[in-house]
Enzyme design. Structure first.
Site, PDB file in Angstrom:
ATOM      1  CG  LEU A 110     -28.929 -36.417  -5.140  1.00 53.59           C
ATOM      2  CD1 LEU A 110     -29.848 -35.710  -4.163  1.00 53.59           C
ATOM      3  CD2 LEU A 110     -27.840 -35.474  -5.632  1.00 53.59           C
TER       4      LEU A 110
ATOM      5  CG  HIS B  75     -28.145 -61.417  -9.114  1.00 50.48           C
ATOM      6  ND1 HIS B  75     -27.775 -60.642  -8.042  1.00 50.48           N
ATOM      7  CD2 HIS B  75     -27.119 -61.345  -9.979  1.00 50.48           C
ATOM      8  CE1 HIS B  75     -26.586 -60.116  -8.245  1.00 50.48           C
ATOM      9  NE2 HIS B  75     -26.171 -60.531  -9.414  1.00 50.48           N
TER      10      HIS B  75
ATOM     11  CB  ALA C  31     -30.505 -56.187   1.476  1.00 47.05           C
TER      12      ALA C  31
END
Length: 556
Positions: A556, A134, A280
């Site tokens: 959520l 990463h 992103a």
């Protein structure tokens, strides 16, 4: 086509605005995580080298082979069967006693991999990456692999005065521009809905997609004190089409003994045809910049994939309600040695609620509910702190319009949340409450059942949870929550929900099995940005804290 040639494509040629985009059947979370790992931070638009492309293909190959083996083939490879069988036996439990190659193979043949409704992740382990790969996250103030638990909780990088925060937006690739979204505007709200509906998380076979309504997005993204600048989009410069989005909303979060102001980051979504543009990481950096400008330097977020470094992990559980529909849409299958009729009988829900004093939450209840909520949430190591206005928003603002039944059986028009309280028979005070919310999914290509109605357990509290800890107190609370959440299932079933989902957080663990929730395939990882703390008890216990009780945040 070579990488430099791809960079020369114009955005309007990439985005076909009249046809739904093709997909390679990977979820947004999987692709965005890969995109993050390979990001060129100084120049987000820099083309990939052929070496990096080969590496990316190699990384994908093992997971692809396994997923392809599960997809559309009757002949399940023996190595897949062996791998699953080994995992089942290692986990133990009653299922491991009956596990053999034959029933594992049969289950795999019937299984649909449910990233959407089974928790934003596929089969455990398939979507995990080598944490050392990463590259983007290695540049961010997050705990890095192999760091070990911190000596003490606290920030990783100190806050900055506003004048030291970058004042200009981060550069985007050519042909794209930033856009702040006004969720209260129906047109812009629908733009976000359309982007998420076609490009956000879906299952591996592209059979299910979240179906966000305008009401849901307004409820989730416009709490008291929200900042419009934290709802960030990327548009094609030529035609203004929205092709990427990320959101943040303010939250006051307690992590153990520390109370910090954070942004709750959600709905990171990039158009499927633009994943190679590395949008992103730029979205993440831009929302971070906007939060920093408001004096917020910490964040909380979740993902089905593993990136550096989860503070906790929870698992999804599912209470089946509408068995015929769930079987027909391949959400679940009928197990061996059981008929569908028996499966329906086993999962039958009571026809009426049991708790005396149970009724819908009203405006007059908010002060008492807020007080009960605040006291109850001290049971958990990490939890949001809500004031009265925030409690009102979370539990009442999504209850819809009109009378119950005007939006369908058991529903109001445009209803998102269901919130109920229990009045004490003698005191008349609120002694319990519970809530759940609706997030349906489109069932792609199923004309019989075009929508899967899913309910998700939200926040709850009981005054029995305020009476100390001990074997008797824990047992009394468990019995109460069994009745409380049991009544929530009755109400959800009466409102024609097909499945009721819950995570292994808060006080859910002791009651899920008794309420006939089944263990799902999905895992949800919790992350904190620019904050160190020891692991929190979610699916497993941590530091003597029982499972679930480390996490009191429902994202959520």
């Amino acid at each position: 086509m070579s990488a430099p040639q791809k960079q020369k494509e114009k955005a309007p040629e990439i985005i076909d605005t009249t046809v739904e985009p093709d997909t390679d059947n990977e979820s947004d979370a999987d692709l965005d995580a890969r995109e993050d790992a390979d990001a060129a931070m100084d120049d987000p638009s820099a083309p990939s080298t052929s070496t990096s492309q080969k590496k990316k293909k190699k990384k994908k190959s093992k997971a692809k082979k396994l997923l392809n083996a599960l997809r559309g083939r009757d002949d399940i490879p023996q190595e897949v069967v062996d791998q699953v069988l080994e995992k089942v036996r290692a986990e133990g439990g009653s299922a491991s006693l009956d596990a053999n190659a034959e029933n594992v193979r049969e289950a795999l043949q019937q299984m649909k991999i449910m990233d959407v409704v089974k928790g934003k992740a596929g089969i455990g382990g398939l979507n995990k990456k080598d944490l050392g790969e990463h590259k983007f996250w290695s540049t961010q103030p997050v705990p890095q692999p192999n760091e070990g638990p911190p000596v003490e909780d606290g920030y990783i990088e100190p806050s900055k005065p506003r004048e030291e925060v970058r004042q200009e937006p981060y550069p985007l690739p050519k042909d794209f521009e930033w856009s702040v979204l006004d969720i209260s505007d129906p047109i812009q709200n629908k733009e976000v809905y359309d982007l998420l509906s076609l490009n956000y998380i879906e299952d591996d076979q592209a059979a299910f997609r979240f179906q966000y309504s305008a009401e849901f997005l307004a409820w989730a993204l416009m709490p008291p004190g929200y900042h419009k600048e934290w709802h960030i989009g990327v548009r094609v410069s030529s035609n203004k089409k929205l092709v990427a989005f990320i959101s943040g909303v303010p939250m006051t979060l307690r992590v153990r003994r520390n109370v910090i102001s954070v942004s709750e980051i959600n709905y990171l979504c990039v158009h499927k045809k633009l994943r190679s543009k590395r949008l992103a990481p730029v979205l993440i950096k831009e929302v971070t910049r906007q939060c920093n400008l408001k004096g917020v330097f910490q964040a909380i977020y979740t993902a089905g994939v593993v990136i550096p470094t989860p503070v906790s992990v929870c698992r999804y559980y599912h209470r089946l309600l509408n068995i015929p529909k769930l079987v027909d849409t391949h959400f679940c299958f009928v197990p061996r040695h059981m008929t569908q009729a028996r499966m329906i009988r086993v999962n039958k829900v009571a026809s009426s609620t049991t708790l005396p004093g149970l009724r819908e939450m009203e405006e007059k209840d908010i002060p008492e509910v807020a007080e009960l909520y605040s006291k109850y949430m001290t049971r958990f190591d990490m939890a949001p702190l809500y004031d009265v206005d925030e409690v009102r928003h979370q539990f009442l603002s999504g209850m819809g319009r009109g009378e119950v039944g005007s939006g369908g059986v058991g529903r109001r028009q445009n209803q998102v949340t269901w919130s109920y309280v229990v009045e004490g028979p003698e005191s008349g005070k609120i002694i319990d409450f519970f809530s759940f919310y609706s997030l349906p999914s489109t069932v792609i290509g199923n004309t019989t059942y075009p929508v899967l109605e899913a309910a998700y357990l939200f926040y709850y509290a009981s005054d029995l949870g305020l009476k100390g800890t001990g074997a008797k107190e824990d047992e009394d609370l468990k019995k109460r929550l069994m009745s409380l959440i049991g009544d929530a299932l009755v109400i959800a079933n009466g409102a024609k929900f097909d499945v009721f989902n819950a995570l292994t957080l808060m006080d859910n663990m002791p009651i899920l099995q008794d309420l006939k929730f089944g263990q799902g395939d999905g895992f949800l990882n919790f992350y904190l940005y620019n904050w160190r703390t020891s692991p929190l008890a979610g699916l497993n216990s941590e530091g003597g804290v029982p499972p679930g009780k480390g996490v009191g945040v429902v994202m959520l």
